[in-house]
Design an enzyme around this catalytic site. Structure first.
Site, mmCIF file in Angstrom:
data_model
loop_
_atom_site.group_PDB
_atom_site.id
_atom_site.type_symbol
_atom_site.label_atom_id
_atom_site.label_comp_id
_atom_site.label_asym_id
_atom_site.label_seq_id
_atom_site.Cartn_x
_atom_site.Cartn_y
_atom_site.Cartn_z
ATOM 1 N N ASP A 181 -10.367 8.762 5.129
ATOM 2 C CA ASP A 181 -9.015 9.317 5.149
ATOM 3 C C ASP A 181 -9.080 10.827 5.002
ATOM 4 O OD1 ASP A 181 -6.328 9.871 4.966
ATOM 5 O OD2 ASP A 181 -5.961 8.565 3.248
ATOM 6 N N TYR A 222 0.839 -1.201 0.000
ATOM 7 C CA TYR A 222 0.000 0.000 0.000
ATOM 8 C C TYR A 222 0.877 1.255 0.000
ATOM 9 C CZ TYR A 222 -3.435 3.390 1.791
ATOM 10 O OH TYR A 222 -4.242 4.489 1.978
#
Length: 150
Positions: free
Chosen positions: A59, A35
């Site tokens: 996020d 990631y």
């Protein structure tokens, strides 16, 4: 800057290593590493391939949820567009793992943006039995955001 790493195939291979018994700690650790690499590369397709079709991304945690591949793709791509490409994401310490959940600190730093900034973030991910991310929540706020003099 999209699709700069041919990682969907690598992601498929990584996921194929998962047994029927569920996700392993090694797999979770590896997904956190990949990631970060994908964010650094600005590889939207690779990032989306890590997520389940109905996954949810917050996020930061205080923002609206991005649910499903299309919304997740749009979220990451808009971030890359705003920052002029990838965002360097380096793990800051070990990945913490409990069952099908993982958490890790990252240091995020702009690569191509006119203003170099850094953000300290704590990302928490939950995985399904196939090893795909079902949720990702990033904990960071204004106090974690600084201009980088380096």
């Amino acid at each position: 800057m999209t699709d700069t790493i041919d990682l969907p195939e690598a992601t498929k291979a990584m996921l194929a290593e998962q047994g029927a018994g569920g996700v392993s700690a090694d797999h979770i650790r590896r997904v956190f590493e990949v990631y970060g690499d994908l964010l650094t590369a600005g590889d939207t397709a690779g990032i989306v391939a890590l997520f389940a079709a109905d996954a949810r991304v917050l996020d930061p945690i205080t923002s609206p949820a991005h649910v499903g591949h299309d919304a997740i793709r749009a979220f990451y791509q808009s971030g890359f567009d705003a920052m002029g490409g990838g965002i360097e994401m380096k793990l800051d310490g070990a990945v913490r793992i409990a069952g099908s959940n993982g958490a890790a600190a990252y240091i995020a730093r702009t690569i191509n943006h006119d203003t170099v900034f850094r953000t300290e973030t704590l990302d928490v991910m939950t995985f399904d039995d196939d090893g795909l991310i079902t949720s990702m929540t990033a904990y960071w706020g204004e106090s974690n955001f600084t201009l980088d003099k380096a």
